[in-house]
Design an enzyme around this catalytic site. Sequence first.
Site, PDB file in Angstrom:
ATOM      1  N   ASP A  21      36.777  40.683  46.389  1.00 32.67           N
ATOM      2  CA  ASP A  21      35.597  39.891  46.026  1.00 32.67           C
ATOM      3  C   ASP A  21      34.332  40.756  45.983  1.00 32.67           C
ATOM      4  O   ASP A  21      34.231  41.760  46.679  1.00 32.67           O
ATOM      5  CB  ASP A  21      35.429  38.755  47.043  1.00 32.67           C
ATOM      6  N   GLY A  22      33.375  40.339  45.158  1.00 28.57           N
ATOM      7  CA  GLY A  22      32.048  40.960  45.172  1.00 28.57           C
ATOM      8  C   GLY A  22      31.720  41.827  43.968  1.00 28.57           C
ATOM      9  O   GLY A  22      30.665  42.470  43.944  1.00 28.57           O
ATOM     10  N   HIS A  38      33.349  44.382  37.387  1.00 22.90           N
ATOM     11  CA  HIS A  38      34.815  44.285  37.279  1.00 22.90           C
ATOM     12  C   HIS A  38      35.404  45.634  36.859  1.00 22.90           C
ATOM     13  O   HIS A  38      36.447  46.049  37.358  1.00 22.90           O
ATOM     14  CB  HIS A  38      35.214  43.197  36.275  1.00 22.90           C
ATOM     15  N   LEU A 132      56.337  51.158  46.925  1.00 22.35           N
ATOM     16  CA  LEU A 132      55.430  50.028  47.147  1.00 22.35           C
ATOM     17  C   LEU A 132      55.654  48.903  46.134  1.00 22.35           C
ATOM     18  O   LEU A 132      55.792  49.159  44.933  1.00 22.35           O
ATOM     19  CB  LEU A 132      53.973  50.530  47.030  1.00 22.35           C
ATOM     20  N   GLU A 208      46.680  38.224  60.269  1.00 24.15           N
ATOM     21  CA  GLU A 208      45.404  38.619  60.856  1.00 24.15           C
ATOM     22  C   GLU A 208      44.391  38.698  59.718  1.00 24.15           C
ATOM     23  O   GLU A 208      44.671  39.312  58.680  1.00 24.15           O
ATOM     24  CB  GLU A 208      45.531  39.989  61.549  1.00 24.15           C
TER      25      GLU A 208
END
Length: 251
Positions: A21-22, A38, A132, A208
Amino acid sequence: MSLKNNIDLKRLPRHIAIIMDGNGRWAEEKGENRLFGHLHGVESVRSIVEGCAELGIEYLTLYAFSTENWDRPAYEVTGLMELLVTTIRNEVPTLNKNNIKLHVIGDMKMLPESARRALNEALSETSANTGLNLVMALSYSSRWELLNAVKHIAEDVKAGLLPSEEITQDTIQKYLSTSGFPDPELMIRTSGEYRISNFLLYQLAYAELYFTNTRWPDFRKDNLYEAIIDFQNRERRFGKTGKQVSDTLKT
Ligand code: IPE
Ligand code: IPE
Ligand code: MG
């Protein structure tokens, strides 16, 4: 000593999920338009994907576009979709070089044809990779996902494929778009917002949560390492008492 050396590699989260975000505020603070943010956010994606692959994280889920984001101004939605197509096309060789397997969760039907095509190509070109697992949440929202799961469960019960008395928590997991992925253990949200915004509501039950004021385009590997170190300093109790947890650790 670098932050990375403070990470205990034997206690890494298997799955990290990030609400990136941001971007918009980062750009506006620089007097630029939101798309500029972006565009720079893509640099952070590159850096964090590489950082996770280097550490040996198994799953990284990135929230890139929510169901609700379709309601943003048309120029921003179109710009984001174009950025998505070019980024995916450009990144496939790097994903393959780093043995990264791409997955997508979300309502793909909503995406423009060009984006769907680029994604499908990238999915098949990286499908044999074993490192990954990079999960892109695109046109995703948790309530969309849960609604879909409930509908499919109901259809399978009606068709006699799934006896209702045999529905368990594992059944629900199997009907989610994250079927087969472990639940995220660490959820990071950048840019100072303290909310989940319809992201992985079921899967984050015991994650978490880590919030940072850093805007996504400024988020780099050291910020990721800080979040992982913070995670490793927490006591995860899963409903038990602190004593029970420390006694189990001793045995
Ligand atoms: C996150 O940044 C990217 C997307 C939601 C696509 P934002 O575009 O939400 O940036 P802010 O939160 O408005 O600053
Ligand atoms: C969440 O960010 C979605 C993504 C990062 C893709 P938003 O910026 O859309 O969330 P809200 O509107 O602040 O809750
Ligand atoms: Mg935002």
